[in-house]
Enzyme design. Sequence first.
Site, short mmCIF file in Angstrom:
data_model
loop_
_atom_site.label_atom_id
_atom_site.label_comp_id
_atom_site.label_asym_id
_atom_site.label_seq_id
_atom_site.Cartn_x
_atom_site.Cartn_y
_atom_site.Cartn_z
N THR A 264 0.87 -1.18 0.00
CA THR A 264 0.00 0.00 0.00
C THR A 264 0.91 1.23 0.00
O THR A 264 2.08 1.14 0.39
CB THR A 264 -0.88 0.03 1.26
OG1 THR A 264 -0.02 0.01 2.40
CG2 THR A 264 -1.79 -1.17 1.33
N GLU B 60 -5.65 -3.44 -1.98
CA GLU B 60 -6.20 -4.62 -1.30
C GLU B 60 -7.27 -5.34 -2.11
O GLU B 60 -7.69 -6.43 -1.75
CB GLU B 60 -6.81 -4.21 0.06
CG GLU B 60 -5.79 -3.78 1.11
CD GLU B 60 -5.44 -2.29 1.06
OE1 GLU B 60 -5.60 -1.68 -0.01
OE2 GLU B 60 -5.00 -1.75 2.09
N LYS C 284 -15.57 16.85 10.47
CA LYS C 284 -16.71 16.87 11.39
C LYS C 284 -16.82 18.26 12.00
O LYS C 284 -16.01 18.65 12.83
CB LYS C 284 -16.56 15.81 12.48
CG LYS C 284 -17.89 15.57 13.19
CD LYS C 284 -17.97 14.21 13.83
CE LYS C 284 -19.40 13.83 14.08
NZ LYS C 284 -19.56 12.59 14.81
N TRP D 116 -21.16 15.88 9.49
CA TRP D 116 -20.09 15.46 8.58
C TRP D 116 -20.09 16.30 7.31
O TRP D 116 -21.14 16.58 6.75
CB TRP D 116 -20.26 13.98 8.20
CG TRP D 116 -20.04 13.04 9.35
CD1 TRP D 116 -21.00 12.31 10.00
CD2 TRP D 116 -18.80 12.72 9.98
NE1 TRP D 116 -20.43 11.56 10.98
CE2 TRP D 116 -19.07 11.79 11.01
CE3 TRP D 116 -17.48 13.13 9.79
CZ2 TRP D 116 -18.09 11.26 11.82
CZ3 TRP D 116 -16.50 12.60 10.61
CH2 TRP D 116 -16.80 11.68 11.61
P1 AMP Z 1 -4.56 2.60 -3.55
O1 AMP Z 1 -4.49 1.42 -2.66
O2 AMP Z 1 -3.32 3.43 -3.59
O3 AMP Z 1 -4.98 2.20 -4.94
O4 AMP Z 1 -5.69 3.57 -2.98
C1 AMP Z 1 -7.00 3.14 -2.77
C2 AMP Z 1 -7.88 4.30 -2.42
O5 AMP Z 1 -7.98 5.23 -3.50
C3 AMP Z 1 -9.31 3.90 -2.16
O6 AMP Z 1 -9.48 3.40 -0.86
C4 AMP Z 1 -10.06 5.19 -2.40
O7 AMP Z 1 -10.00 6.04 -1.27
C5 AMP Z 1 -9.28 5.82 -3.52
N1 AMP Z 1 -9.92 5.55 -4.82
C6 AMP Z 1 -9.64 4.57 -5.68
N2 AMP Z 1 -10.41 4.65 -6.78
C7 AMP Z 1 -11.23 5.72 -6.61
C8 AMP Z 1 -12.25 6.33 -7.39
N3 AMP Z 1 -12.61 5.88 -8.59
N4 AMP Z 1 -12.86 7.41 -6.86
C9 AMP Z 1 -12.53 7.88 -5.66
N5 AMP Z 1 -11.56 7.36 -4.89
C10 AMP Z 1 -10.91 6.29 -5.35
#
Ligand code: AMP
Length: 540
Positions: free
Chosen positions: A185, A330, A439, A444
């Site tokens: 991550t 994930e 918040k 929210w």
């Molecule tokens: P990563 O593990 O770096 O791919 O990040 C994942 C996170 O990116 C997710 O938990 C979301 O918060 C954000 N994310 C991924 N795809 C989208 C999307 N299409 N729109 C908004 N947020 C997204």
Amino acid sequence: MLGLMMDYPLTIPSILEHGARIFPGKEIISYLPDKTRHQYTFLDLYKRSKKLMHALRYKFGVKKGDMVGTFAWNHYQHLELYFAIPGAGAVCHTINIRLSSSQTEFIINNAEDRYVFVDATLVSLLEPIASLLPTVEAYIILNAAKDFSTSLSNCIHYEDLISDCPDDSAWVEVSEHDASAMCFTSGTTGLPKGVLYSHRSVCLHSIMASLPNYVCISSSNKMLLIVPQFHVMAWGFPFAAVLCGAALVLPSSLLQPEALIKMIIDEKVDKAAGVPTIWQGIYACLKKNGHSSLPLKELLVGGASMPASLIENYQKDFGIKALHAWGMTETSPVASVSRLQPEHDALSEYEKINRRALQGQQLPFVELRIVMEDGVVAAWDGKSVGEIQVRGAWVIGDYFKTNNRESFSEDGWFKTGDVGVIDKEGYLQITDRAKDLIKSGGEWISSVALEVTIMAHAKVKEAAVIAIPDEIWTERPLAVVVLNEEKDLLSPEEIKNFLATSFAKYQIPDKFIFRQEIPKTSVGKFDKKRMRQLYTEGKL
Ligand code: AMP
């Protein structure tokens, strides 16, 4: 019971076997860091992956379950690693090249990588930490120029490694449940954590993401992968493309909008994948240079919210459909895609754009649910907001080397940390990351909703909203804004008026900061943790 189907394993080598047998002449085009163009075919990919697999096994003694790292741009050799490492029974660990040196050190040591394949233009990032990486036995250099030199010891050139190897050795036999690849991550909240994909999860993800209702990948497509191969395996699209016979265009380090637009035009790319900031930059460049059309038909966007205004601009100005894909490291990553259904044909253009700006419908064999603050699973009613939880055939069961049950519900769903709603038709909408929600006075406020609306203003290039402490309201939103042109003048009052049509008064930020740029993470998302820190230090 007697008389069942065969137990045929779903493995990564089978993806390549199929791709090379059915689409042997399909092209893979790489624009290399030295700006040269390289082209070869799926059959070449197959033969060279076999040579590399042979080298890994018989020159390096790589065994089942060993970790082999890649520290590289998007190009054909990186693709060969995607197939050869799992083909040798080992795990292809793609390392994010944009992390800090201490994070890179942590990741390589945590993974216990035995070998690291590194682009010549990136060795300077590994040289300072090499003495801290005891598990790495050798570095294999990709794309080295004639005058290349490095302080890394135990270096081998990639082409020298594979040149004398046969291209017909058998793949190592694996179970579909064996580990095949690993990504960490991005570590925006603490140390990066490893996510280990199985052969089976990669195969199922490739099949399902390619279905017509989702990313829709076939042998008619030519895909430009702007999303880095170190960011969740380029969202799994290299595997999906080889499986479905889609041609690939890989841009390595040539990621400037002008260069990408040229690739799209010259190579007749019809599908491309990247994060919103990339698409924002490309759009601005297209407009500036007066382009009126592109071969691109669909762009896949994920990693962060793409504002509806930008989705609309692509549609209106270039006839390009932007599709949101939602997911995480994930979830391999694609878990939902925002393609419209035939019943949406009757919607107005405005309604269609707004629907495509949602994060879309879950893929088969993935389930999404919303769990509210009181622990109740919400109905799909488009109103009930809560944490998004997910389970499915390519969703993490636990982090690498941990037994961290905090990230899972008692009944085994993965808690994503994203907050959102799902409507009656099953379209997910992400309203925030739980940690980025604001918040204020007990209510929210969604930072994402504010951002995408501010970014719809014609003079705004980018906007990110964070919570700042407030004595009366506990927290208030603060908007950091980048204008399209420096000479553009836009006052906080004008933005407030612009927001007033869509937001309640208490939701509108009181403070606006105008900057030249917004801090970004290693994968191009707004770095809100850094912004909060800068704000605390009085440096925003
Ligand atoms: P990563 O593990 O770096 O791919 O990040 C994942 C996170 O990116 C997710 O938990 C979301 O918060 C954000 N994310 C991924 N795809 C989208 C999307 N299409 N729109 C908004 N947020 C997204």
